[in-house]
Design a protein around this motif. Structure first.
Motif, PDB file in Angstrom:
ATOM      1  N   THR A  99      11.109  -0.850  -4.965  1.00  0.00           N
ATOM      2  CA  THR A  99       9.917  -1.402  -5.609  1.00  0.00           C
ATOM      3  C   THR A  99      10.176  -1.550  -7.105  1.00  0.00           C
ATOM      4  O   THR A  99      10.659  -0.607  -7.743  1.00  0.00           O
ATOM      5  CB  THR A  99       8.701  -0.489  -5.380  1.00  0.00           C
ATOM      6  OG1 THR A  99       8.479  -0.341  -3.976  1.00  0.00           O
ATOM      7  CG2 THR A  99       7.448  -1.074  -6.037  1.00  0.00           C
ATOM      8  N   ARG A 156      -2.215   7.107  -4.575  1.00  0.00           N
ATOM      9  CA  ARG A 156      -1.464   6.724  -3.374  1.00  0.00           C
ATOM     10  C   ARG A 156      -1.712   7.721  -2.242  1.00  0.00           C
ATOM     11  O   ARG A 156      -2.059   8.861  -2.446  1.00  0.00           O
ATOM     12  CB  ARG A 156       0.033   6.643  -3.689  1.00  0.00           C
ATOM     13  CG  ARG A 156       0.675   7.956  -4.082  1.00  0.00           C
ATOM     14  CD  ARG A 156       2.084   7.756  -4.603  1.00  0.00           C
ATOM     15  NE  ARG A 156       2.758   9.020  -4.852  1.00  0.00           N
ATOM     16  CZ  ARG A 156       2.538   9.796  -5.911  1.00  0.00           C
ATOM     17  NH1 ARG A 156       1.672   9.411  -6.821  1.00  0.00           N
ATOM     18  NH2 ARG A 156       3.178  10.940  -6.053  1.00  0.00           N
ATOM     19  N   ASP A 203       0.815  -1.215   0.000  1.00  0.00           N
ATOM     20  CA  ASP A 203       0.000   0.000   0.000  1.00  0.00           C
ATOM     21  C   ASP A 203       0.852   1.270   0.000  1.00  0.00           C
ATOM     22  O   ASP A 203       0.355   2.351  -0.289  1.00  0.00           O
ATOM     23  CB  ASP A 203      -0.915   0.026   1.230  1.00  0.00           C
ATOM     24  CG  ASP A 203      -2.035  -0.999   1.122  1.00  0.00           C
ATOM     25  OD1 ASP A 203      -2.631  -1.113   0.029  1.00  0.00           O
ATOM     26  OD2 ASP A 203      -2.296  -1.691   2.123  1.00  0.00           O
ATOM     27  N   ASP A 204       2.119   1.135   0.334  1.00  0.00           N
ATOM     28  CA  ASP A 204       2.969   2.306   0.526  1.00  0.00           C
ATOM     29  C   ASP A 204       3.887   2.527  -0.675  1.00  0.00           C
ATOM     30  O   ASP A 204       5.097   2.677  -0.529  1.00  0.00           O
ATOM     31  CB  ASP A 204       3.792   2.158   1.806  1.00  0.00           C
ATOM     32  CG  ASP A 204       4.602   0.855   1.833  1.00  0.00           C
ATOM     33  OD1 ASP A 204       4.265  -0.074   1.071  1.00  0.00           O
ATOM     34  OD2 ASP A 204       5.565   0.777   2.614  1.00  0.00           O
ATOM     35  N   ASP A 214       5.805   4.369  -3.568  1.00  0.00           N
ATOM     36  CA  ASP A 214       6.361   5.707  -3.753  1.00  0.00           C
ATOM     37  C   ASP A 214       7.094   5.724  -5.091  1.00  0.00           C
ATOM     38  O   ASP A 214       8.050   4.973  -5.278  1.00  0.00           O
ATOM     39  CB  ASP A 214       7.319   6.015  -2.607  1.00  0.00           C
ATOM     40  CG  ASP A 214       7.960   7.388  -2.729  1.00  0.00           C
ATOM     41  OD1 ASP A 214       7.760   8.071  -3.753  1.00  0.00           O
ATOM     42  OD2 ASP A 214       8.691   7.768  -1.780  1.00  0.00           O
TER      43      ASP A 214
END
Length: 228
Positions: A160, A228, A26-27, A29
């Protein structure tokens, strides 16, 4: 591109196994995210090429959509290509001698030599001059010694990876598996990866979703970063 997708039943079972979590990450960036485009080279993408993956041409628009959107948000773009030589480690004798033996293997390997037409990126990809290019000499870009991808990404603060390219079940899956085990969050984009058959593609998506990362569509990736 492939029309197959993970079934609702598979997704429900996966969610239940994760304690009701439909999402892993969920995080997200963009500043710590890299879009990896794997092996979208002429040897795989061009019509009639020695290792042609016909469906790979169909994923180019989605790769370009992701590249444009993620680039605009500050993500890093990484174009990964298979690069071999006729000597040393990158000659990969085990593979070319046993899985592609004889003159056929020698001719095949020549398509991956720098300067060969097969080695070049497919012309319709939206590449920019400040994007990164990574050469690898194994299916996975993250297996030890295959490339400098991990070092370069860690230096940029990347944690990521959004994974696209071909073949879903070979270089793309291998890279995602090894990257996750090097502590990168991995997102496999189901309609921006291509294999030779639907069966190979879907089996690979199931493997990734089960253990190694999230599986999303192009639009889902864009929406996740936009919201986001």
């Amino acid at each position: 591109m492939h029309e197959v997708t993970l079934s609702p039943e598979f997704k429900a079972a996966l969610c239940e196994r994760r304690g009701g979590r439909a999402r892993l990450f969920d995080d997200l960036d963009p500043s710590s995210t890299a879009l990896l485009v794997i092996d979208m080279q002429n040897v795989f993408v061009a019509p009639g090429a020695p290792l042609e993956v016909p469906l790979a041409r169909g994923i180019v628009p989605n790769i370009n959509r992701l590249a444009a959107r993620l680039r605009s948000l500050g993500a890093t773009l990484v174009w990964i290509r298979s690069t071999f030589t006729g000597q040393g480690r990158s000659s990969w004798p085990l593979y070319f001698s046993h899985f592609a033996p004889g003159a056929g293997g020698t001719e095949l390997r020549a398509n991956f030599f720098p300067g060969a037409q097969g080695h070049a990126f497919w012309r319709e990809l939206d590449r920019h001059g400040d994007d990164l290019i990574v050469d690898k000499d194994r299916f996975s870009a993250f297996v030890e010694g295959a490339s400098d991808a991990e070092r370069r990404l860690v230096e940029l603060g990347i944690d990521t990876l959004v994974i696209t390219g071909t073949l879903t079940n070979l270089c793309c899956e291998s890279t995602a598996r090894d990257a996750m085990m090097r502590d990168f969050k991995c997102i496999m984009v189901e309609d921006a990866n291509a294999a030779r058959t639907d069966e190979d593609h879907l089996a690979s998506l199931k493997n990734i979703a089960s253990v190694f990362g999230e599986v999303m569509t192009t639009q889902e990736v864009i929406d996740r970063f936009d919201n986001r």
